[in-house]
Motif scaffolding. Structure first.
Motif, PDB file in Angstrom:
ATOM      1  N   ILE A   1      -8.431  -7.253  35.605  1.00 64.96           N
ATOM      2  CA  ILE A   1      -8.694  -8.599  35.831  1.00 64.96           C
ATOM      3  C   ILE A   1      -9.208  -8.607  37.381  1.00 64.96           C
ATOM      4  N   GLU A   2     -10.544  -9.243  37.507  1.00 63.75           N
ATOM      5  CA  GLU A   2     -10.890  -9.323  38.818  1.00 63.75           C
ATOM      6  C   GLU A   2     -11.197 -10.803  39.204  1.00 63.75           C
ATOM      7  N   ARG A   3     -10.596 -11.281  40.001  1.00 66.86           N
ATOM      8  CA  ARG A   3     -10.802 -12.799  40.526  1.00 66.86           C
ATOM      9  C   ARG A   3     -11.282 -13.024  41.794  1.00 66.86           C
ATOM     10  N   TYR A   4     -12.247 -13.859  42.102  1.00 67.19           N
ATOM     11  CA  TYR A   4     -12.782 -13.998  43.275  1.00 67.19           C
ATOM     12  C   TYR A   4     -12.928 -15.581  43.422  1.00 67.19           C
ATOM     13  N   ARG A   5     -11.797 -16.495  43.979  1.00 68.02           N
ATOM     14  CA  ARG A   5     -11.944 -17.923  43.795  1.00 68.02           C
ATOM     15  C   ARG A   5     -11.820 -18.373  42.383  1.00 68.02           C
ATOM     16  N   ARG A   6     -12.669 -18.926  41.899  1.00 70.94           N
ATOM     17  CA  ARG A   6     -12.350 -19.389  40.492  1.00 70.94           C
ATOM     18  C   ARG A   6     -13.444 -18.410  39.284  1.00 70.94           C
ATOM     19  N   ASN A   7     -14.035 -17.323  40.274  1.00 78.23           N
ATOM     20  CA  ASN A   7     -14.457 -16.467  39.008  1.00 78.23           C
ATOM     21  C   ASN A   7     -13.915 -15.578  38.795  1.00 78.23           C
ATOM     22  N   VAL A   8     -13.918 -15.164  37.441  1.00 78.41           N
ATOM     23  CA  VAL A   8     -12.817 -14.275  36.830  1.00 78.41           C
ATOM     24  C   VAL A   8     -13.781 -13.289  36.152  1.00 78.41           C
ATOM     25  N   ASN A   9     -13.522 -11.975  36.138  1.00 78.79           N
ATOM     26  CA  ASN A   9     -14.138 -10.948  35.453  1.00 78.79           C
ATOM     27  C   ASN A   9     -12.834 -10.227  34.377  1.00 78.79           C
ATOM     28  N   PHE A  10     -12.737 -10.500  33.278  1.00 83.64           N
ATOM     29  CA  PHE A  10     -11.573 -10.037  32.358  1.00 83.64           C
ATOM     30  C   PHE A  10     -12.009  -8.962  31.590  1.00 83.64           C
ATOM     31  N   THR A  11     -11.551  -7.782  31.906  1.00 81.68           N
ATOM     32  CA  THR A  11     -12.050  -6.371  31.198  1.00 81.68           C
ATOM     33  C   THR A  11     -11.200  -5.739  30.390  1.00 81.68           C
ATOM     34  N   LEU A  12     -11.311  -5.356  29.013  1.00 79.77           N
ATOM     35  CA  LEU A  12     -10.271  -4.825  28.318  1.00 79.77           C
ATOM     36  C   LEU A  12     -11.264  -3.369  27.486  1.00 79.77           C
TER      37      LEU A  12
ATOM     38  N   ARG B   1     -13.414  -1.751  28.728  1.00 79.85           N
ATOM     39  CA  ARG B   1     -14.657  -1.407  29.366  1.00 79.85           C
ATOM     40  C   ARG B   1     -15.602  -2.618  28.648  1.00 79.85           C
ATOM     41  N   HIS B   2     -15.062  -3.724  27.901  1.00 80.21           N
ATOM     42  CA  HIS B   2     -15.726  -5.002  27.414  1.00 80.21           C
ATOM     43  C   HIS B   2     -15.157  -6.006  28.465  1.00 80.21           C
ATOM     44  N   THR B   3     -16.211  -6.747  29.079  1.00 82.56           N
ATOM     45  CA  THR B   3     -16.070  -7.578  30.034  1.00 82.56           C
ATOM     46  C   THR B   3     -16.328  -9.007  29.571  1.00 82.56           C
ATOM     47  N   GLN B   4     -15.300  -9.923  30.048  1.00 83.18           N
ATOM     48  CA  GLN B   4     -15.767 -11.350  29.643  1.00 83.18           C
ATOM     49  C   GLN B   4     -15.680 -11.949  31.209  1.00 83.18           C
ATOM     50  N   HIS B   5     -16.924 -12.745  31.634  1.00 84.14           N
ATOM     51  CA  HIS B   5     -17.174 -13.408  32.768  1.00 84.14           C
ATOM     52  C   HIS B   5     -16.609 -14.864  32.449  1.00 84.14           C
ATOM     53  N   PHE B   6     -16.076 -15.538  33.210  1.00 82.09           N
ATOM     54  CA  PHE B   6     -15.503 -16.742  32.910  1.00 82.09           C
ATOM     55  C   PHE B   6     -15.254 -17.620  34.548  1.00 82.09           C
ATOM     56  N   ARG B   7     -15.083 -18.969  34.354  1.00 83.86           N
ATOM     57  CA  ARG B   7     -14.684 -19.664  35.383  1.00 83.86           C
ATOM     58  C   ARG B   7     -13.814 -20.417  35.169  1.00 83.86           C
ATOM     59  N   THR B   8     -12.510 -20.443  36.205  1.00 86.51           N
ATOM     60  CA  THR B   8     -11.627 -21.089  35.741  1.00 86.51           C
ATOM     61  C   THR B   8     -11.750 -22.524  35.974  1.00 86.51           C
ATOM     62  N   ASN B   9     -10.714 -23.483  34.956  1.00 91.21           N
ATOM     63  CA  ASN B   9     -10.851 -24.913  35.261  1.00 91.21           C
ATOM     64  C   ASN B   9     -10.447 -25.547  36.648  1.00 91.21           C
ATOM     65  N   GLY B  10     -10.429 -26.837  36.680  1.00 96.61           N
ATOM     66  CA  GLY B  10      -9.729 -27.300  37.752  1.00 96.61           C
ATOM     67  C   GLY B  10     -10.614 -27.213  38.981  1.00 96.61           C
ATOM     68  N   GLU B  11     -10.016 -27.551  40.409  1.00 94.69           N
ATOM     69  CA  GLU B  11     -10.809 -27.880  41.417  1.00 94.69           C
ATOM     70  C   GLU B  11     -10.606 -26.806  42.502  1.00 94.69           C
ATOM     71  N   PHE B  12      -9.455 -26.073  42.523  1.00 91.72           N
ATOM     72  CA  PHE B  12      -9.071 -25.239  43.649  1.00 91.72           C
ATOM     73  C   PHE B  12      -9.304 -23.859  43.303  1.00 91.72           C
ATOM     74  N   ASP B  13      -9.211 -22.962  44.285  1.00 93.62           N
ATOM     75  CA  ASP B  13      -9.762 -21.626  44.231  1.00 93.62           C
ATOM     76  C   ASP B  13      -8.772 -20.703  44.834  1.00 93.62           C
ATOM     77  N   HIS B  14      -7.492 -21.197  45.190  1.00 94.09           N
ATOM     78  CA  HIS B  14      -6.548 -20.200  45.629  1.00 94.09           C
ATOM     79  C   HIS B  14      -5.365 -20.265  44.469  1.00 94.09           C
ATOM     80  N   LEU B  15      -4.723 -19.055  44.351  1.00 95.85           N
ATOM     81  CA  LEU B  15      -3.548 -18.972  43.414  1.00 95.85           C
ATOM     82  C   LEU B  15      -2.193 -19.067  44.256  1.00 95.85           C
TER      83      LEU B  15
END
Length: 1208
Positions: free
Chosen positions: A266-277, A279-293
Motif C-alpha cells: 500500500i503506497e499513499r501520498y496525500r490522497r493518492n493511493v496505489n493498492f497492490t496485491l 503485482r496487480h495494482t489499483q490506483h485510487f484517490r481517497t474521498n474527503g478533503e484532507f491529505d494527512h492520516l
C-alpha cells in the motif's frame, strides 16, 4: 488481530536489485529428487539434472500417463525465476508440454498461473535441446513439481530439469487468531502525509483483520480479509458532515484463503493511493478533503475477527515489524505463544474437472448415512456425491446454486423418496460446508454449520447403505442415474460415515479409486479478478470462462470496451442526425464516461448545459478537440465593483479549467484586466475599464463572451464587493458552447509509397481498439503497424475489396479479414474499426461488414510491443497512398495533421471531402471543400441547415405579400444570397420556355393567391386556391382569349394540413405533382404561345402590381390575401421567400430584388410531410429518450445561472 497504526516501506518478498539466476537444482543431492514412479533404477529422479548423463540419462516413470510427476526439494524456500527442461539423454523420450506446481511444505500444491490461466509450458521436441522459460510471475517455494501433459510420440516421458533463482529469507510471524502486535509511535500524535506498507500473508481463513489503526479525530486505516478478498478502508477525514464523507473502501483479490503466500503493498501520498496485491495494482484517490492520516499514540481496535495465519516481510515506513517483534521492541503480550515459524494447515484439497471422480469406501449395510465435506466452485450446477444404496440411490447435487439432496429407496412394497434443498448463491467461489445425516424416517441437511440453514424431513424412510461413495462425478451405467454427472471445483475435509477420508492412502492407491483428479491441490481460478470487464461492466464467470454484462454502461463488446456513442456532435451530424440532445463520449474507449450535450446541427455543434461538474474531464475533452468555444458571462451591479483598475487587485474573478484564476471578463482577452466596454472604450465612466467599476448607485452591467477555449468552462466565480451597505450584484453564467471537432477531421495525405508517420509505441496489452477513416485509389497498402519481439499488430488494405487485421500475442499469428462487395479504392471515405481483447478480436468495415474470432481458452493474452507505431506503412513496405483521418487508438486521437507538417512525403489534411460527402448536400445544395472538412452551401436553395434539408418558410397574415423583382434597378448593395440569385436571371434570360416551381403551404382560408408571376406583357403564371379550396394553375402566355386553367385537384386543400406542389413546364408540356400522388401531365393548347415573355415580378400571398393584371384573379382571389404558411418556395433557382426572410435589416430596400409588406414571421408550419418518415425513437439508438434511462449522467452545478448577492 494485528492492530497497528500504519505500515510503510516497499520491501516485498522478491528482491529486484540483484540478478536472480543461479542454478538451484544441479547442486542438490539425488535424494532431493522424487517422483510418482520409476521405470527402473537407472531412470531414477536423481538423474534428472540438466545436461547430465548419469544412469539412463534422465528420469522416466513406470507408466507414461497423466498421473506422473517429478519433484525437487530445494532444501529451503527459494525465489524461482526460470525453469529449463531436456529430454532423456540420447533417447526418444522427452516431454512436450508440462505444468509447474509449487509448495512450501510438499503438500497443498499450487499450479503456476500466467495470463489468467493454469499455465502449460511448452517442452522439448528432442532429447538434447534445452528449452528455458522465464517465469513472468516470480515464485517463492521450497518444493517444485513438474507434471507432464504430453510427451514424445516416438517414446515415453523423459525429463532432465534445471531451476534458476536465488536464495530467499524473510522473517515470519505466526498469528493464532488471539495475538496482536501493537506498533506505537514515538510521538503521541502523528500527522502522516506519506505511507508505504508492505507485507506477505497466507491463511486458510476467509475473514480476519490484518492491520488496523485509528485516531481520535476519526481517521483510520484497516486492511482485512472479507470473504477471502482483501479490503482496504481508509479515512483521512472531511471538513463537512463529520468524517463519513472521507470514508474510502477498495476491494481486491479473491480466493485468498488458499494457504499460499500473497504479497500486499500500500503506497499513499496525500490522497493518492496505489493498492497492490500479487503485482496487480489499483490506483485510487481517497474521498474527503484532507491529505494527512492522523493516528494516535495508542491504537485501538476490536469488534472484528482477528487474523489467523502467517505474515512475513512486514514493513511500515521503513521499520521491519518482524525484526522489531523478534527483538521484543514491540508489545506482543497478547500472544499465548509467539512463534516465528509458520504453522501449516493440514487440509487435503481435491480438484475435480468435468471428467473426474473420487471413489471412497464407507460402511456397508448400515442404517445411517452421515457424510460431510467442504466444496468451492463457480458453477451453479454439479454432482457433489452419489451412492448406490442397497435398495436405492443417494445424490447430493448443486442445482441453481443450491444444495439439493435426493434419496430414493425402492422396495417391493413401496417407493420412498426424500428431497431436501438448502442454501443459495453457493457458486461464489467460497468454501461451503455440507453435512447430511439420514436414518430411519429422518433426514437433515445443514449448510455452513448454520442452524438457520438446516432442513429436515420426517418422511417414511428406511436406509441400508451400499458402502461406496462417488464424489465429483459418476459415469457408470445404473438403473437410476444421478441428475448431474460431473462437478468442476474443489473439495476438502471429507468425512464418510463419520470417518475422515484417508486421502494420503487414496494418493498411494491403497484406498478407494480416482480418475482425472488432482490431489492435494485446489486449482480454482477467479477469472473476474482482475476484472477484464471495463467501464463498470459486471463480470460473471463459470469454471471455464467469464462474460461481461455491459447493460447501462454506455459501452459494448466482449469486455465493455467500445463506446456505443459517437465522440462529438460533428460525428452525429455526419450520420445525418438532427438537432437534438445526445450522449457523446469524447474519448471513446478511454476512461472518461459518456456526457450529455445539446447538438445544434445548424451552427453550434456542441452545447453543453451548465450542469457539468466543476472538475469535469469530459468537458475538458470537448473543449480541447473543438474548433472554438465560448461562454457568456454577465455581471449586473449597483455599488458593486467588478475588476477595479488594470493595476489594482480585482474584486471579482472566475475559475476555469485546471482551477486557474482569471482576471479578465467577457468581451476581453487573457492578460487584459478589462471588460468589453474597456476594450471598446465606451464605459460609463471613461476613467474605468468596466461599467461596474464606476461604483454607481444606478444598475449597470458588464457582459460578454469568454472565447479562450483553453480556459473554459467557468467552474466558479468569486464575487468580492457586495458587503457594503447598498451593494447589490447579479451574476449570470451561460452555457458552454463549442463548435466543430478537430479530432474528427484530423487527417494526413500519404503521397509516396515509402512515406509514413511514426508515433510512440502503442500501449494496448490486454485491450486495444483502433478506428479511423481512409480513402484511396490504390489497390493495397498498410494502414498501420507496431512490432514487438514476436508480437505485432497490423491493419492493412490487402486488395481492393479486402481489409485485414492481424496480430500476434504469443500464440501465433491471427488474421481477420472482411470482404467488401464493392471496391474500396473508390476515393470515398471508408471507416475501419478493430478491437482485440482477452476474449475476442473484431474487425468492422463501414458498419456493414464484420468479422470476429474468439481468443483461445488457454494461452498468452498480453500484447507486448516495443517499436514505434508506424502509420501509412510497415517499415517502408507496401506503403499506403491516400488519406487517413480521425485515427483513434484506445480513446486517444493521434495528431496526424501536426506530425505530417514535419514529415517528408506526407501532407497535413486531406482534400476531396466532397467526393465522399457531397451526396449529403441535398435539394441543390453545393458541397464546398474546407481544409478540415466541408460544408453545404444552401444559398441558391429554398432550404437551410447543415445539409440543406430544413425547409425555410414563413407565416403570412392577411395582407402580407412577398415581392421579388427579376430585374431590380440596383443590386450593388445586395446581400450574399441575393447576389447569387440575381446572377442566375440576367436580362437575356427573362423570356422563358420552361419553368420549375416548387413550394409547400398550409392554410384554412380560401380563396387565395399562393404565387403569381407577372411580366411586362400580359403573360402571367398563377397558382391559386379557389373558393372551395381546390388548387388551380393558370397560364397566360398569349395566343388565347383567356388564361389556360388547370384544376389540379377537386379536394379542399384549405384544411390546415401541409400540402406540396411541384410543377415543371417545357414548351407545351406541363407536369404537376401534388403531395405524394403520382405526377399528372397536361398540354397547352396549340393556339397558345410557349414563351413566357419579359418576366417581371413574382408575388407570394397577394398581388400588388402596376400594369395589366387578369381581372379574374383580382376579383376572385386577391382579397383579403393568403393567410397561412408557405415554405421552401423555389422558382427556376430563385428562393424568394428565403431571400425575404434573410434580408439584412440595414440594407436599403431599393438595392434588393426582394421585399415584403405586412408582417412576415419565419415558421416551418407549412413544411410538407417527409416522403420517408424519420427513424422512430424506438429504433434510433442515438436518441436520448431511448438511452437516458440506461446511461450514466454527469452533473454538478457550475456557478448559478442567476446568482444574486445584496447587502442593504
Amino acid at each position: 488481530m494485528w492492530i497497528c497504526s500504519h505500515v510503510n516501506a516497499v520491501h516485498g518478498a522478491l528482491p529486484t536489485t540483484q540478478k536472480c539466476d543461479e542454478a538451484l537444482a544441479s547442486p542438490l543431492a539425488h535424494t532431493a529428487f522424487t517422483s510418482s514412479s520409476v521405470f527402473s533404477s537407472g531412470y531414477a529422479p536423481g538423474y534428472a539434472k540438466l545436461n547430465r548423463r548419469g544412469g539412463a540419462g534422465g528420469w522416466s516413470p513406470l507408466d507414461s500417463d497423466h498421473y506422473q510427476w517429478l519433484q525437487v526439494d530445494l532444501g529451503s524456500r527459494k525465489q524461482v525465476s526460470a525453469i529449463a527442461t531436456q529430454g532423456r539423454y540420447s533417447s526418444s523420450d522427452w516431454t512436450t508440454r508440462y505444468r509447474l506446481l509449487y509448495s512450501d511444505t510438499g503438500r497443498n500444491w499450487k499450479p503456476y498461473h500466467q495470463d489468467g490461466n493454469i499455465w502449460a509450458f511448452s517442452g522439448n521436441s528432442n532429447s538434447e535441446s534445452a528449452v528455458r522459460h522465464e517465469l513472468q510471475q516470480g515464485i517463492v517455494a521450497r518444493f517444485l513439481r513438474l507434471v507432464p501433459l504430453d510427451w514424445s510420440e516416438e517414446g515415453r516421458i523423459g525429463l532432465r530439469i534445471e531451476v534458476y533463482g536465488c536464495s530467499y529469507w524473510a522473517g515470519v510471524i505466526n498469528f493464532d487468531g488471539q495475538g496482536v502486535i501493537s506498533y506505537r509511535f514515538k510521538v503521541k500524535k502523528m500527522k502522516i502525509i506519506k505511507d508505504v506498507i508492505a507485507l506477505r500473508f497466507k491463511t486458510s481463513e476467509s475473514e480476519g483483520v490484518i492491520l488496523h489503526g485509528e485516531g481520535q479525530q476519526g481517521d483510520y486505516i484497516t486492511l482485512e480479509l472479507s470473504k477471502a478478498k482483501l479490503l482496504l478502508q481508509i479515512n483521512l477525514g472531511s471538513n463537512q458532515y463529520g468524517s463519513i464523507l472521507g470514508h474510502t473502501s477498495v476491494t481486491t483479490g479473491s480466493l485468498l484463503d488458499d494457504s499460499h503466500w500473497h504479497s500486499v503493498v500500500i503506497e499513499r501520498y496525500r490522497r493518492n493511493v496505489n493498492f497492490t496485491l500479487d503485482r496487480h495494482t489499483q490506483h485510487f484517490r481517497t474521498n474527503g478533503e484532507f491529505d494527512h492520516l492522523d493516528l494516535d499514540y495508542e491504537p485501538v481496535g476490536g469488534g472484528r475477527k482477528n487474523f489467523k495465519g502467517c505474515m512475513e516481510s512486514i514493513n511500515y515506513n521503513g521499520d521491519n515489524i518482524t525484526d522489531l517483534a523478534r527483538r521484543k521492541k514491540l508489545d506482543t503480550s497478547s500472544f499465548r505463544n509467539l512463534s516465528f515459524s509458520c504453522v501449516e494447515t493440514h487440509t487435503f484439497p481435491v480438484f475435480f474437472n468435468a471428467t473426474s471422480f473420487l471413489q471412497l469406501p464407507g460402511r456397508a449395510n448400515h442404517n445411517t448415512i452421515s457424510v460431510s465435506f467442504q466444496f468451492r466452485t463457480w458453477n451453479p450446477d454439479g454432482l457433489l456425491l452419489f451412492s448406490n444404496l442397497d435398495d436405492g440411490t443417494l445424490e447430493i447435487s448443486l442445482e441453481e446454486s443450491k444444495v439439493v439432496v435426493h434419496i430414493n429407496v425402492t422396495r417391493t412394497t413401496s417407493n420412498n423418496r426424500v428431497d431436501l434443498s438448502s442454501g443459495s448463491g453457493l457458486n461464489d467461489g467460497q468454501w461451503h460446508a455440507i453435512r447430511l445425516v439420514a436414518k430411519e424416517n429422518f433426514a437433515m441437511l445443514t449448510i455452513d454449520g448454520e442452524e438457520a440453514s438446516a432442513v429436515r424431513s420426517t418422511s417414511p424412510l428406511t436406509i441400508t447403505t451400499g458402502g461406496t461413495y462417488h464424489l465429483g462425478g459418476y459415469f457408470l451405467q445404473t438403473l437410476f442415474p444421478p441428475s448431474q454427472r460431473s462437478f468442476q471445483g474443489c473439495m476438502q475435509a471429507i468425512l464418510v460415515d463419520d470417518q475422515p477420508a484417508d486421502m494420503h492412502a487414496v494418493e498411494k492407491g491403497t484406498v478407494g479409486a480416482f480418475e482425472n483428479v488432482s490431489l492435494d491441490m485446489c486449482a480454482i481460478i477467479d477469472r473476474c479478478m482482475p476484472n477484464h470487464c471495463e467501464h463498470g461492466g459486471r463480470c460473471k464467470q463459470t469454471w471455464d470462462g467469464f462474460s461481461c454484462t455491459c447493460d447501462g454502461t454506455g459501452y459494448t463488446g466482449a469486455t465493455c470496451h467500445t463506446s456505443i456513442y459517437e465522440p462529438s456532435c460533428e460525428a452525429y451530424k455526419h450520420l445525418g442526425r438532427s438537432s437534438e440532445t445526445y450522449w457523446i463520449d469524447p474519448d471513446g474507449s478511454g476512461p472518461l464516461g459518456p456526457f450529455k450535450v445539446n447538438c445544434n446541427m445548424t451552427g453550434v455543434c456542441v452545447r453543453a448545459e451548465n450542469t457539468y461538474p466543476c472538475l469535469c474531464f469530459q468537458v475538458t475533452a470537448i473543449t480541447t478537440s473543438a474548433e472554438k468555444c465560448e461562454q457568456q458571462i454577465a455581471y449586473s451591479c449597483r455599488m458593486s465593483r467588478l475588476l477595479n483598475t488594470p493595476d489594482g487587485t480585482p474584486y471579482t474573478w472566475w475559475v476555469g479549467r485546471g482551477s486557474e484564476k482569471h482576471f479578465y471578463w467577457g468581451g476581453s482577452l487573457p492578460g487584459i484586466q478589462k471588460c468589453a466596454c474597456g476594450i471598446d472604450r465606451n464605459c460609463t465612466d471613461p476613467k474605468y475599464d468596466c461599467n461596474c467599476d464606476a461604483d454607481n448607485k444606478q444598475w449597470r452591467e458588464d457582459s460578454g463572451l469568454l472565447v479562450n477555449k483553453e480556459h473554459l468552462p467557468v467552474s466558479q466565480v468569486a464575487v468580492g464587493d457586495t458587503n457594503r451597505p447598498g451593494s447589490e450584484a447579479k451574476l449570470t453564467v451561460g452555457p458552454l458552447r463549442c463548435q466543430g471537432d478537430n479530432n474528427y477531421w484530423n487527417a494526413a495525405s500519404f503521397t509516396t509509397p515509402s512515406s509514413y508517420l511514426h508515433f510512440a509505441t502503442f500501449q494496448g496489452e490486454t485491450s486495444a481498439d483502433i478506428s479511423f477513416y481512409f480513402k484511396t485509389s490504390a489497390p493495397y497498402g498498410v494502414f498501420l503497424e507496431n512490432l514487438g519481439n514476436t508480437d505485432f499488430i497490423r491493419l492493412e488494405l490487402k486488395s481492393p475489396k479486402v481489409v485485414s487485421f492481424s496480430f500476434d500475442v504469443g500464440n501465433g499469428p491471427v488474421e481477420l479479414t472482411v470482404h467488401s462487395d464493392t471496391p474500396l479504392n473508390d476515393d470515398q471515405w471508408h471507416r475501419v474499426m478493430a478491437e482485440r481483447n482477452v476474449k475476442e478480436a473484431v474487425l468492422q468495415l463501414d458498419q456493414t461488414y464484420r468479422a470476429s474470432q474468439l481468443a483461445p481458452a488457454q494461452g498468452h493474452t498480453r500484447l507486448e510491443l516495443f517499436s514505434q507505431l508506424y502509420v501509412g506503412a510497415a517499415g517502408g513496405q507496401r506503403g499506403f497512398l491516400g488519406c487517413i483521418r480521425a485515427l483513434r487508438m484506445n480513446g486517444i486521437t493521434l495528431d496526424l495533421d501536426e506530425r505530417a507538417k514535419v514529415t517528408p512525403g506526407v501532407k497535413p489534411g486531406c482534400q476531396g471531402h466532397c467526393t465522399s460527402f457531397g451526396m449529403y448536400c441535398r435539394n441543390g445544395g453545393k458541397c464546398v471543400e474546407k481544409y478540415n472538412g466541408y460544408l453545404c452551401d444552401c444559398t441558391a436553395t429554398a432550404y437551410d441547415g447543415p445539409f440543406c434539408t430544413r425547409d425555410v418558410g414563413g407565416f403570412f397574415e392577411a395582407g402580407t405579400l412577398v415581392k421579388y423583382n427579376f430585374m431590380p434597378e440596383a443590386v450593388a448593395g445586395a446581400s450574399r444570397d441575393t447576389k447569387i440569385v440575381t446572377h442566375q436571371l440576367t436580362p437575356h434570360e427573362v423570356n422563358l420556355t420552361k419553368e420549375e416551381v416548387a413550394f409547400s403551404f398550409s392554410t384554412s382560408s380560401a380563396p387565395a393567391i399562393l404565387m403569381y408571376v407577372s411580366s411586362k406583357t400580359q403573360d402571367y403564371l398563377a397558382v391559386v386556391l379557389r373558393q372551395n379550396g381546390s388548387l388551380q394553375v393558370r397560364y397566360n402566355l398569349g395566343g388565347l382569349r383567356e388564361a389556360f386553367a388547370i384544376d389540379v385537384d377537386q379536394r379542399n386543400l384549405a384544411n390546415g394540413q401541409p400540402h406540396s406542389i411541384n410543377m415543371s413546364r417545357v414548351d407545351r408540356s406541363i407536369t404537376i405533382q401534388l403531395d405524394h400522388y403520382p405526377p399528372v401531365s397536361y398540354t397547352l393548347p396549340d393556339a397558345s404561345d410557349t414563351q413566357f415573355n419579359l418576366v417581371k415580378t413574382l408575388f407570394l400571398g397577394k398581388v400588388f402590381e402596376t400594369g395589366h393584371i387578369d381581372p379574374v384573379l383580382i376579383e376572385r382571389y386577391n382579397t383579403p390575401g393568403f393567410v397561412g404558411c408557405l415554405s421552401r418556395v423555389q422558382f427556376n433557382g430563385v428562393a424568394p421567400l428565403k431571400s425575404a426572410l434573410r434580408t439584412p435589416d440595414r440594407q436599403p430596400e431599393a438595392a434588393l430584388p426582394v421585399s415584403y409588406q405586412g408582417k412576415l414571421v419565419e415558421s416551418n408550419c407549412g413544411a410538407s410531410p417527409l416522403t420517408i418518415p424519420p427513424m422512430s425513437a424506438a429504433t434510433d439508438p442515438w436518441r436520448l429518450d431511448k438511452t437516458a434511462s440506461s446511461s450514466p449522467s454527469y452533473s454538478c452545478s457550475v456557478e448559478n445561472d442567476a446568482v444574486s448577492s445584496r447587502n442593504s
